[in-house]
Design an enzyme around this catalytic site. Structure first.
Site, mmCIF file in Angstrom:
data_model
loop_
_atom_site.group_PDB
_atom_site.id
_atom_site.type_symbol
_atom_site.label_atom_id
_atom_site.label_comp_id
_atom_site.label_asym_id
_atom_site.label_seq_id
_atom_site.Cartn_x
_atom_site.Cartn_y
_atom_site.Cartn_z
ATOM 1 N N GLU A 58 -0.578 -10.626 3.357
ATOM 2 C CA GLU A 58 -0.339 -9.734 4.507
ATOM 3 C C GLU A 58 -0.636 -10.457 5.820
ATOM 4 O O GLU A 58 0.109 -10.335 6.792
ATOM 5 C CB GLU A 58 -1.207 -8.477 4.393
ATOM 6 C CG GLU A 58 -0.727 -7.532 3.297
ATOM 7 C CD GLU A 58 -1.656 -6.363 3.058
ATOM 8 O OE1 GLU A 58 -1.166 -5.308 2.622
ATOM 9 O OE2 GLU A 58 -2.874 -6.496 3.273
ATOM 10 N N LYS A 98 -7.609 6.810 9.348
ATOM 11 C CA LYS A 98 -7.869 5.364 9.392
ATOM 12 C C LYS A 98 -8.403 4.908 10.753
ATOM 13 O O LYS A 98 -8.819 3.761 10.890
ATOM 14 C CB LYS A 98 -6.583 4.581 9.087
ATOM 15 C CG LYS A 98 -5.861 4.997 7.805
ATOM 16 C CD LYS A 98 -6.625 4.578 6.589
ATOM 17 C CE LYS A 98 -5.919 4.832 5.282
ATOM 18 N NZ LYS A 98 -4.740 4.040 5.047
ATOM 19 N N GLY A 147 0.834 -1.206 0.000
ATOM 20 C CA GLY A 147 0.000 0.000 0.000
ATOM 21 C C GLY A 147 0.861 1.245 0.000
ATOM 22 O O GLY A 147 2.085 1.170 0.095
ATOM 23 N N SER A 148 0.213 2.399 -0.093
ATOM 24 C CA SER A 148 0.971 3.639 -0.243
ATOM 25 C C SER A 148 1.752 3.985 1.029
ATOM 26 O O SER A 148 2.858 4.539 0.950
ATOM 27 C CB SER A 148 0.037 4.785 -0.629
ATOM 28 O OG SER A 148 -1.006 4.903 0.313
#
Ligand code: 5RP
Length: 229
Positions: free
Chosen positions: A105, A123, A29-30
């Protein structure tokens, strides 16, 4: 501070937990990619780690930046995994899989002594579920698996659309060759029960609820990073 700066701040704080010689799970992910960039700078300055990537995408970035990689077969026990998340609740329960890498993951995080989540304040939620829950499923029996998930959801008082994730003209395929169902359940009051029961549906390969896996979260906001335990 913009969104990218917050991701960098969380990633930089996570680097403090990485020790020379560690066997490291590297997320997707970023936010995880900001971590890879900072890790690569440390490696270039002589720091030694062995990384296990959680996706082909992360593996490509690591190779490009010179971060040494091993497979999970070569390193089945890891010291630490650093990864992003789509949602984090106060008990460090997570929704992951926005990038479609949830299976690897979860396998990598569970093979690690510790998992540290890196994320920005957006988040953090009181109750999981605003983010669509990614559920990785086998393509065989897709319709039957979807019905089984809908029935389970109804039993747990959840409802909402469940759609096959798309990519370009076709369905999104995970690194493991599976499909992803994104479930818009909304608020999930009993994430533990949903996680447990999803695992009991045969066509479900894995789901994005990470319960009891993360040991710490580094949350970056406009004024700096804080630690949640
Ligand atoms: C990929 C993931 C990511 O960690 C999650 O989607 C967060 O990504 P980002 O840091 O880009 O917001 O679970 O499967």
């Amino acid at each position: 501070m913009d969104a990218r700066e917050m991701k960098i701040k969380a990633a930089a704080a996570a680097l403090d937990y990485v020790e020379d010689g560690m066997r490291l799970g590297i997320g997707t992910g970023s936010t995880a990619e900001e971590f890879v960039r900072l890790l690569a700078e440390k490696v270039a300055s002589g720091f030694r780690i062995e990384g296990v990537p959680t996706s082909e995408r992360t593996a490509r970035l690591c190779l490009e930046l010179g971060v040494p990689l091993k497979s999970l077969e070569e390193l089945p026990e890891l010291d630490l995994t650093i990864d992003g998340a789509d949602e984090v609740d106060p008990k460090l329960r997570l929704i992951k899989g926005g990038g479609g890498a949830l299976l690897r993951e979860k396998i990598v995080a569970c093979a690690s002594q510790r998992m540290i989540v890196i994320a920005d304040e957006t988040k953090v939620v009181e109750t999981l579920g605003a983010f669509k829950l990614p559920i990785e499923v086998n393509a065989f029996g897709l319709g039957a698996t979807r019905i089984a998930i809908e029935k389970l959801a109804a039993r747990l008082g959840l409802s909402g659309e469940i759609v096959v994730r798309a990519s370009g003209d076709g369905p999104f395929m995970t690194d493991g060759g599976h499909l992803i169902l994104d479930a818009s359940f909304g608020r999930i009051p009993d994430a533990d029960a949903l996680a447990r029961e999803l695992n009991a549906i045969p066509g479900v390969v894995e789901h994005g609820l990470f319960i009891g896996i993360a040991s710490l979260a580094i949350i970056a906001g406009p004024t700096g990073a804080r630690v949640m335990t």
